[in-house]
Design a protein around this motif. Structure first.
Motif, PDB file in Angstrom:
ATOM      1  N   GLN A  96       0.860  -1.192   0.043  1.00 30.48           N
ATOM      2  CA  GLN A  96      -0.131   0.089   0.092  1.00 30.48           C
ATOM      3  C   GLN A  96       0.589   1.266  -0.085  1.00 30.48           C
TER       4      GLN A  96
ATOM      5  N   VAL B 129       1.556   3.996   1.796  1.00 35.38           N
ATOM      6  CA  VAL B 129       1.591   4.566   2.945  1.00 35.38           C
ATOM      7  C   VAL B 129       1.723   6.086   3.086  1.00 35.38           C
TER       8      VAL B 129
ATOM      9  N   LEU C 114      -1.370   7.978   3.423  1.00 29.56           N
ATOM     10  CA  LEU C 114      -2.304   8.001   4.837  1.00 29.56           C
ATOM     11  C   LEU C 114      -2.191   9.010   5.663  1.00 29.56           C
ATOM     12  N   GLU C 115      -3.358   9.856   5.889  1.00 27.00           N
ATOM     13  CA  GLU C 115      -3.283  10.898   6.986  1.00 27.00           C
ATOM     14  C   GLU C 115      -3.423  10.301   8.297  1.00 27.00           C
TER      15      GLU C 115
ATOM     16  N   GLY D 248      -5.882   7.638   9.427  1.00 28.70           N
ATOM     17  CA  GLY D 248      -6.384   6.822   8.278  1.00 28.70           C
ATOM     18  C   GLY D 248      -5.810   5.585   8.292  1.00 28.70           C
ATOM     19  N   SER D 249      -6.364   4.739   7.550  1.00 29.43           N
ATOM     20  CA  SER D 249      -6.053   3.242   7.181  1.00 29.43           C
ATOM     21  C   SER D 249      -6.278   2.782   5.874  1.00 29.43           C
ATOM     22  N   ALA D 250      -5.668   1.520   5.636  1.00 26.18           N
ATOM     23  CA  ALA D 250      -5.931   0.900   4.271  1.00 26.18           C
ATOM     24  C   ALA D 250      -5.428  -0.479   4.512  1.00 26.18           C
TER      25      ALA D 250
ATOM     26  N   ARG E 291      -4.329  -4.563   7.831  1.00 25.50           N
ATOM     27  CA  ARG E 291      -4.654  -3.135   7.652  1.00 25.50           C
ATOM     28  C   ARG E 291      -3.580  -2.341   8.466  1.00 25.50           C
TER      29      ARG E 291
ATOM     30  N   SER F 215      -2.739   1.494   9.792  1.00 22.54           N
ATOM     31  CA  SER F 215      -3.025   2.690  10.191  1.00 22.54           C
ATOM     32  C   SER F 215      -2.258   3.594  10.563  1.00 22.54           C
ATOM     33  N   ARG F 216      -2.552   4.948  10.463  1.00 21.41           N
ATOM     34  CA  ARG F 216      -1.472   5.944  10.979  1.00 21.41           C
ATOM     35  C   ARG F 216      -2.044   6.564  12.235  1.00 21.41           C
TER      36      ARG F 216
ATOM     37  N   TYR G 158       2.742   3.981  13.428  1.00 19.15           N
ATOM     38  CA  TYR G 158       1.895   3.142  12.638  1.00 19.15           C
ATOM     39  C   TYR G 158       1.575   1.892  13.146  1.00 19.15           C
TER      40      TYR G 158
END
Length: 286
Positions: A42, A44, A47-48, A51-53, A69, A71-72, A78
């Motif tokens: 992803q 990275v 990502l704010e 945020g996540s992905a 997943r 996430s920040r 992270y």
């Protein structure tokens, strides 16, 4: 203190709060972003905070080490949450290449409560944690991830089986069921939402890019399925017109029968009617 439902909270009569076990790995330090950008599929960098992905962590040869997943939590903090039992594997893989890099990688004990049939705008993040939207076909939920998370007030508590049925119906793959260390990312059905094709290089990228460029796709793929009879056991052979077509990877009983995820061969066209063991099953596609 439980996450409070805010006024106008978008929950429904079917909303359930489910405690789920996930392994959580924290990657923290000035070099955390740079390091993860070169290790995860992803992007990275986009990502704010908050945020996540979804993302893959791949072996050097390109097969799946973990699907999880990212996430920040803060500028240089992270979190990676993955299926229970795979956290140590993620730590081992990430620390393998952690040379002259100013960041730490370690498992942390965090809680996760998933509120099914609810939108993220209706809940505040737990103290020190995150409120993360979960959006898949037929499923809108919110994951409350934090050092300590209590069940939200006023919601019925569901079971892990409730989540499993919704996961399967939505087509969400799981480590240990739909994928393992022998899996090619393209066979999971989640590359589009888990990998960036515009970021720079990352470990294992070549196989992802090569498979993505081939119109024929991978030898197998994951599809959703459902049936109205007895639920077939995981591992049951799936046949179409008596020809071998694949096997059941996940299954859950629901009120009107069962839902399942099935690994099917490339030549199998969906939708299709099939047999999973002795049970008729409809292959629904991705």
């Amino acid at each position: 203190m439980p996450p409070a439902k805010q006024r106008g909270s978008p929950v429904t009569d079917t909303s359930l709060a489910v405690r789920r076990k996930r392994d959580v790995v924290a990657v923290v330090g000035p070099d955390a972003l740079t390091y993860l950008q070169g290790q995860l599929s992803q992007d990275v960098e986009v990502l704010e905070v908050g945020g996540s992905a979804e993302t893959f962590l791949l072996q050097p040869a390109g097969k799946v080490e973990a699907w999880m997943r990212v996430s920040r939590l803060a500028e240089d903090h992270y979190l990676l949450d993955v299926e229970a039992g795979f956290g140590a594997q993620v730590v081992a893989r990430l620390t393998r290449f952690l040379l002259r890099t100013d960041c730490s990688v370690e498992e942390v004990e965090w809680d996760l409560v998933t509120v099914i049939d609810a939108e993220a705008s209706g809940f505040s993040p737990p103290v020190g944690g995150l409120a993360l939207p979960v959006e898949w076909p037929g499923l809108v939920a919110i994951d409350l991830l934090g050092p300590s998370v209590e069940l939200p007030d006023g919601l019925a508590e569901g079971s892990p089986q409730d989540w499993e049925a919704r996961r399967i119906a939505a087509g969400i793959p799981a480590m240990g069921s739909e994928m393992d260390s022998t899996t090619i990312p393209g066979a999971t059905g989640v590359v589009d939402r888990s990998a960036s094709f515009t970021k720079g290089c990352y470990t294992g990228q070549e196989l992802v890019a090569r498979v993505n460029s081939r119109p024929a796709g991978t030898p197998t793929r994951i599809v959703r399925a459902s049936g109205s009879g007895p639920a077939p056991p995981v591992g049951s052979e799936v046949t179409v017109d008596s020809d071998p077509a694949g096997h059941v990877t996940s299954v859950a009983t629901v009120d009107d029968g069962f839902v399942a995820l099935v690994s099917v061969r490339r030549a199998v066209a969906t939708p299709a009617e099939a047999m999973a063991g002795a049970s008729p099953v409809s292959l629904l596609g991705v």
